[in-house]
Design a protein around this motif. Structure first.
Motif, PDB file in Angstrom:
ATOM      1  N   ARG A   6      81.238 -17.023  31.311  1.00  0.00           N
ATOM      2  CA  ARG A   6      80.445 -16.256  32.111  1.00  0.00           C
ATOM      3  C   ARG A   6      81.427 -15.227  32.590  1.00  0.00           C
ATOM      4  NH1 ARG A   6      77.695 -20.336  35.327  1.00  0.00           N
ATOM      5  NH2 ARG A   6      77.438 -21.092  33.378  1.00  0.00           N
ATOM      6  N   VAL A   7      80.810 -13.954  32.822  1.00  0.00           N
ATOM      7  CA  VAL A   7      81.544 -12.958  33.773  1.00  0.00           C
ATOM      8  C   VAL A   7      80.592 -12.352  34.644  1.00  0.00           C
ATOM      9  CG1 VAL A   7      83.350 -12.343  32.129  1.00  0.00           C
ATOM     10  CG2 VAL A   7      81.151 -11.225  31.965  1.00  0.00           C
ATOM     11  N   ARG A   8      81.032 -11.740  35.591  1.00  0.00           N
ATOM     12  CA  ARG A   8      80.292 -11.218  36.753  1.00  0.00           C
ATOM     13  C   ARG A   8      80.454  -9.734  37.209  1.00  0.00           C
ATOM     14  NH1 ARG A   8      81.477 -16.507  38.202  1.00  0.00           N
ATOM     15  NH2 ARG A   8      79.685 -17.408  39.245  1.00  0.00           N
ATOM     16  N   LEU A   9      79.318  -9.058  37.228  1.00  0.00           N
ATOM     17  CA  LEU A   9      79.389  -7.555  37.396  1.00  0.00           C
ATOM     18  C   LEU A   9      78.805  -7.500  38.733  1.00  0.00           C
ATOM     19  CD1 LEU A   9      79.798  -4.846  35.944  1.00  0.00           C
ATOM     20  CD2 LEU A   9      77.130  -4.902  35.593  1.00  0.00           C
ATOM     21  N   THR A  10      79.504  -6.461  39.573  1.00  0.00           N
ATOM     22  CA  THR A  10      79.091  -6.026  40.971  1.00  0.00           C
ATOM     23  C   THR A  10      78.232  -4.945  40.926  1.00  0.00           C
ATOM     24  OG1 THR A  10      80.905  -4.409  41.415  1.00  0.00           O
ATOM     25  CG2 THR A  10      81.535  -7.072  41.797  1.00  0.00           C
ATOM     26  N   CYS A  11      77.590  -4.640  41.992  1.00  0.00           N
ATOM     27  CA  CYS A  11      76.681  -3.653  42.050  1.00  0.00           C
ATOM     28  C   CYS A  11      77.224  -2.201  41.807  1.00  0.00           C
ATOM     29  CB  CYS A  11      75.967  -3.762  43.347  1.00  0.00           C
ATOM     30  SG  CYS A  11      76.696  -3.665  44.804  1.00  0.00           S
ATOM     31  N   THR A  12      78.828  -2.262  42.120  1.00  0.00           N
ATOM     32  CA  THR A  12      79.415  -1.098  41.976  1.00  0.00           C
ATOM     33  C   THR A  12      80.052  -0.892  40.523  1.00  0.00           C
ATOM     34  OG1 THR A  12      81.343  -2.108  42.976  1.00  0.00           O
ATOM     35  CG2 THR A  12      80.173  -0.768  44.286  1.00  0.00           C
ATOM     36  N   GLY A  13      79.634  -1.911  39.779  1.00  0.00           N
ATOM     37  CA  GLY A  13      80.354  -1.597  38.397  1.00  0.00           C
ATOM     38  C   GLY A  13      81.866  -2.250  38.232  1.00  0.00           C
ATOM     39  N   GLU A  14      82.108  -3.270  39.097  1.00  0.00           N
ATOM     40  CA  GLU A  14      83.372  -3.959  38.929  1.00  0.00           C
ATOM     41  C   GLU A  14      82.943  -5.318  38.150  1.00  0.00           C
ATOM     42  OE1 GLU A  14      85.483  -2.934  43.350  1.00  0.00           O
ATOM     43  OE2 GLU A  14      84.055  -4.648  42.954  1.00  0.00           O
ATOM     44  N   LEU A  15      83.726  -5.548  37.132  1.00  0.00           N
ATOM     45  CA  LEU A  15      83.648  -6.867  36.351  1.00  0.00           C
ATOM     46  C   LEU A  15      84.736  -7.741  36.587  1.00  0.00           C
ATOM     47  CD1 LEU A  15      81.781  -8.000  33.971  1.00  0.00           C
ATOM     48  CD2 LEU A  15      83.711  -7.516  32.505  1.00  0.00           C
ATOM     49  N   PHE A  16      84.110  -9.051  37.227  1.00  0.00           N
ATOM     50  CA  PHE A  16      85.138 -10.194  37.437  1.00  0.00           C
ATOM     51  C   PHE A  16      85.023 -10.952  36.309  1.00  0.00           C
ATOM     52  CE2 PHE A  16      84.846  -8.019  41.838  1.00  0.00           C
ATOM     53  CZ  PHE A  16      85.813  -8.273  42.314  1.00  0.00           C
ATOM     54  N   MET A  17      86.196 -11.186  35.826  1.00  0.00           N
ATOM     55  CA  MET A  17      86.488 -12.102  34.769  1.00  0.00           C
ATOM     56  C   MET A  17      86.342 -13.677  35.216  1.00  0.00           C
ATOM     57  SD  MET A  17      87.368  -8.994  34.121  1.00  0.00           S
ATOM     58  CE  MET A  17      88.914  -8.867  34.229  1.00  0.00           C
ATOM     59  N   CYS A  18      86.564 -14.011  36.428  1.00  0.00           N
ATOM     60  CA  CYS A  18      86.531 -15.134  37.222  1.00  0.00           C
ATOM     61  C   CYS A  18      86.185 -15.154  38.730  1.00  0.00           C
ATOM     62  CB  CYS A  18      88.044 -15.852  36.956  1.00  0.00           C
ATOM     63  SG  CYS A  18      88.109 -17.295  37.699  1.00  0.00           S
ATOM     64  N   LEU A  19      85.472 -16.089  38.961  1.00  0.00           N
ATOM     65  CA  LEU A  19      84.850 -16.073  40.328  1.00  0.00           C
ATOM     66  C   LEU A  19      86.072 -16.167  41.304  1.00  0.00           C
ATOM     67  CD1 LEU A  19      82.477 -15.796  42.342  1.00  0.00           C
ATOM     68  CD2 LEU A  19      82.214 -18.517  42.156  1.00  0.00           C
ATOM     69  N   GLY A  20      87.326 -17.022  40.948  1.00  0.00           N
ATOM     70  CA  GLY A  20      88.032 -17.439  41.968  1.00  0.00           C
ATOM     71  C   GLY A  20      89.350 -16.379  41.751  1.00  0.00           C
ATOM     72  N   GLN A  21      89.292 -15.268  40.992  1.00  0.00           N
ATOM     73  CA  GLN A  21      90.436 -14.455  40.998  1.00  0.00           C
ATOM     74  C   GLN A  21      90.406 -13.123  41.347  1.00  0.00           C
ATOM     75  OE1 GLN A  21      93.501 -15.744  40.073  1.00  0.00           O
ATOM     76  NE2 GLN A  21      92.948 -17.754  39.095  1.00  0.00           N
ATOM     77  N   GLU A  22      91.360 -12.441  41.447  1.00  0.00           N
ATOM     78  CA  GLU A  22      91.024 -11.013  42.173  1.00  0.00           C
ATOM     79  C   GLU A  22      91.026 -10.014  41.016  1.00  0.00           C
ATOM     80  OE1 GLU A  22      90.371 -10.363  45.361  1.00  0.00           O
ATOM     81  OE2 GLU A  22      91.430 -11.855  46.604  1.00  0.00           O
ATOM     82  N   ASP A  23      91.337 -10.419  39.886  1.00  0.00           N
ATOM     83  CA  ASP A  23      91.406  -9.335  38.879  1.00  0.00           C
ATOM     84  C   ASP A  23      90.072  -8.981  38.573  1.00  0.00           C
ATOM     85  OD1 ASP A  23      92.680  -7.817  37.090  1.00  0.00           O
ATOM     86  OD2 ASP A  23      92.380  -9.350  35.397  1.00  0.00           O
ATOM     87  N   MET A  24      90.115  -7.616  38.437  1.00  0.00           N
ATOM     88  CA  MET A  24      88.695  -7.260  37.793  1.00  0.00           C
ATOM     89  C   MET A  24      88.841  -5.799  37.039  1.00  0.00           C
ATOM     90  SD  MET A  24      87.814  -4.429  39.973  1.00  0.00           S
ATOM     91  CE  MET A  24      88.369  -3.320  41.190  1.00  0.00           C
ATOM     92  N   ALA A  25      87.794  -5.369  36.471  1.00  0.00           N
ATOM     93  CA  ALA A  25      88.079  -4.338  35.731  1.00  0.00           C
ATOM     94  C   ALA A  25      86.791  -3.340  36.242  1.00  0.00           C
ATOM     95  CB  ALA A  25      87.734  -4.511  34.229  1.00  0.00           C
ATOM     96  N   ASP A  26      87.061  -1.936  36.565  1.00  0.00           N
ATOM     97  CA  ASP A  26      86.024  -1.063  36.818  1.00  0.00           C
ATOM     98  C   ASP A  26      85.621  -0.676  35.434  1.00  0.00           C
ATOM     99  OD1 ASP A  26      84.940   0.953  37.869  1.00  0.00           O
ATOM    100  OD2 ASP A  26      86.226   2.419  37.774  1.00  0.00           O
ATOM    101  N   LEU A  27      84.180  -0.735  35.545  1.00  0.00           N
ATOM    102  CA  LEU A  27      83.557  -0.324  34.419  1.00  0.00           C
ATOM    103  C   LEU A  27      82.514   0.782  34.632  1.00  0.00           C
ATOM    104  CD1 LEU A  27      82.046  -3.708  32.870  1.00  0.00           C
ATOM    105  CD2 LEU A  27      83.975  -2.285  32.359  1.00  0.00           C
ATOM    106  N   ARG A  28      82.534   1.500  35.884  1.00  0.00           N
ATOM    107  CA  ARG A  28      81.916   2.562  36.676  1.00  0.00           C
ATOM    108  C   ARG A  28      82.382   3.726  36.111  1.00  0.00           C
ATOM    109  NH1 ARG A  28      81.127   3.561  42.755  1.00  0.00           N
ATOM    110  NH2 ARG A  28      83.146   3.979  42.544  1.00  0.00           N
ATOM    111  N   ALA A  29      83.814   3.801  36.067  1.00  0.00           N
ATOM    112  CA  ALA A  29      84.420   5.109  35.375  1.00  0.00           C
ATOM    113  C   ALA A  29      84.171   5.408  34.141  1.00  0.00           C
ATOM    114  CB  ALA A  29      85.789   4.918  35.850  1.00  0.00           C
TER     115      ALA A  29
END
Ligand code: SAM
Ligand code: SF4
Length: 363
Positions: A292-315
């Motif tokens: 699984r992966v998690r997408l926030t309501c601002t379009g950030e994709l978190f690849m792991c619930l327990g890590q800070e790394d994310m990818a901005d998909l909104r841009a």
């Protein structure tokens, strides 16, 4: 780096196979699936559709939360574009969460739009995690969108304790919502956060209520998310090992093989026949099967619930009306999905604690 190369070449070989088409009579219009560097196929997307909520659960939010300005949020159309891109890339299960998903204005339009992917067969499951406050209003419509099961969070069946833990919630309203969901034909799974000194005394009464109502029940270990607001999560930590051991004193407990690719494990209580789940992200390592992966309501994709790394998909989403950029950004993000998380309660200090709230990433 080696494994990222593997992921890319795997995707490449799938594409090549598409072009060579060894099965001339089977046209596969779907893109190469998402495979992460550890060879885990990504088939499950959890989407937080809002950071707002009509409750203020003590382990999740502070009383005076500041929410994101509305302009930061993905619009419902943008959510549709992003989720549809994931579905094209092989996501088969979509869970809407938040915040409280059912308080977002117009959200039923989005659910209805997503049901087209159920109808096409691309999506196998469309589901929801909710606090239940708005279910009386929406249950029928949710069932109508093709939802079959939902998760409802209920930590206690005591009216006073319920308003203490949720600060703003009212238990009767939630119970009414759950009844409406059941009446609409939705299967309900109750999620309860196990909290020492809070609902330990309700383990069996809640289990019995679920058995009577025909709901599944899952206990969740409290996680070190968000700000601690002066309270120490360690003080509230009630190990699910203990919950399980207490069941075993009263029931014949059979482990079930069923896994969901997530941190849940299930048992059956033979005397009642009911299924009980345990979500133990801290005491069990489930990362090797993570899908699984998690997408926030601002379009950030978190690849792991327990890590800070994310990818901005909104841009990339806003940069072009075409979805090519976004698909590329999704693939690049999946290629850096980490092996696992660093949560650890075992050393008496909370290690790997995350600064973001559960309501942001979506629980
Ligand atoms: N508002 C919806 C609800 O409460 O079901 C969906 C979002 S909520 C963040 C999703 C789940 O995360 C809930 O079951 C909630 O109890 C759980 N949760 C929130 N904060 C948590 C924490 N610190 N540790 C463990 N579970 C938590
Ligand atoms: Fe709201 Fe759910 Fe967080 Fe409670 S757990 S405050 S209901 S988002």
């Amino acid at each position: 780096p080696m494994s990222a190369v593997f992921a890319r070449s795997y995707a490449g070989s799938c594409l090549a196979r598409g072009r060579g088409n060894p099965y001339p009579f089977v046209m596969d219009t779907r893109a190469a699936p998402l495979i992460d560097p550890f060879a885990r196929p990504i088939s499950y997307l959890r989407v937080s559709v809002t950071d707002r909520c009509d409750f203020r659960c003590v382990y999740c939010m502070s009383e005076n939360m500041t929410f994101l300005p509305k302009a930061e949020l993905l619009t419902l159309e943008e959510l549709d574009r992003l989720c549809s891109a994931f579905v094209r890339l092989g996501v088969e299960k979509l869970r809407l969460t938040g915040g409280e998903p059912l308080v977002r204005k117009g959200i039923m339009t989005f659910f209805r739009a997503m049901s087209r992917h159920l109808e096409s067969g691309a999506l196998k499951e469309l589901t929801l995690t909710t606090n239940g406050s708005q279910l009386a209003k929406y249950a029928v419509e949710l069932a109508d969108c093709g939802m079959r099961r939902i998760n409802v969070s209920v930590d206690t069946l005591d009216v006073k304790k319920f308003s203490d833990i949720t600060r703003w919630g009212r238990l009767p309203q939630v119970l009414e919502g759950i009844a409406a969901a059941k009446a609409a034909g939705l299967r309900v799974k109750i999620n309860a956060v196990a909290l020492k000194g809070f609902n330990e005394d309700e383990q069996f009464s809640m289990t019995e209520w679920c058995a009577q109502e025909g709901h599944d029940l899952t206990w969740i270990e409290v996680m070190p998310m968000g700000d601690l607001g002066g309270e120490d999560r360690l003080d509230q930590y009630w190990s699910l090992k203990d919950v399980r051991a207490r069941y075993a004193e009263r029931f014949t407990v059979t482990d079930l093989a069923e896994r969901t690719g997530g941190p849940a494990r299930y048992v059956r209580l033979e005397e009642t026949g009911q299924k009980v789940g345990f979500i133990t992200p801290l005491t069990h390592n489930f990362c090797e099967s993570c899908n699984r992966v998690r997408l926030t309501c601002t379009g950030e994709l978190f690849m792991c619930l327990g890590q800070e790394d994310m990818a901005d998909l909104r841009a990339p989403l806003r940069a072009s009306a075409d979805d090519a950029l976004v698909e590329e950004a999704i693939r690049a993000a999946i290629a850096r999905k980490p092996k696992g998380h660093d949560f650890d309660y075992s050393r008496a200090v909370v290690k790997g604690q995350m600064s973001r709230h559960m309501s942001h990433t979506g629980g």
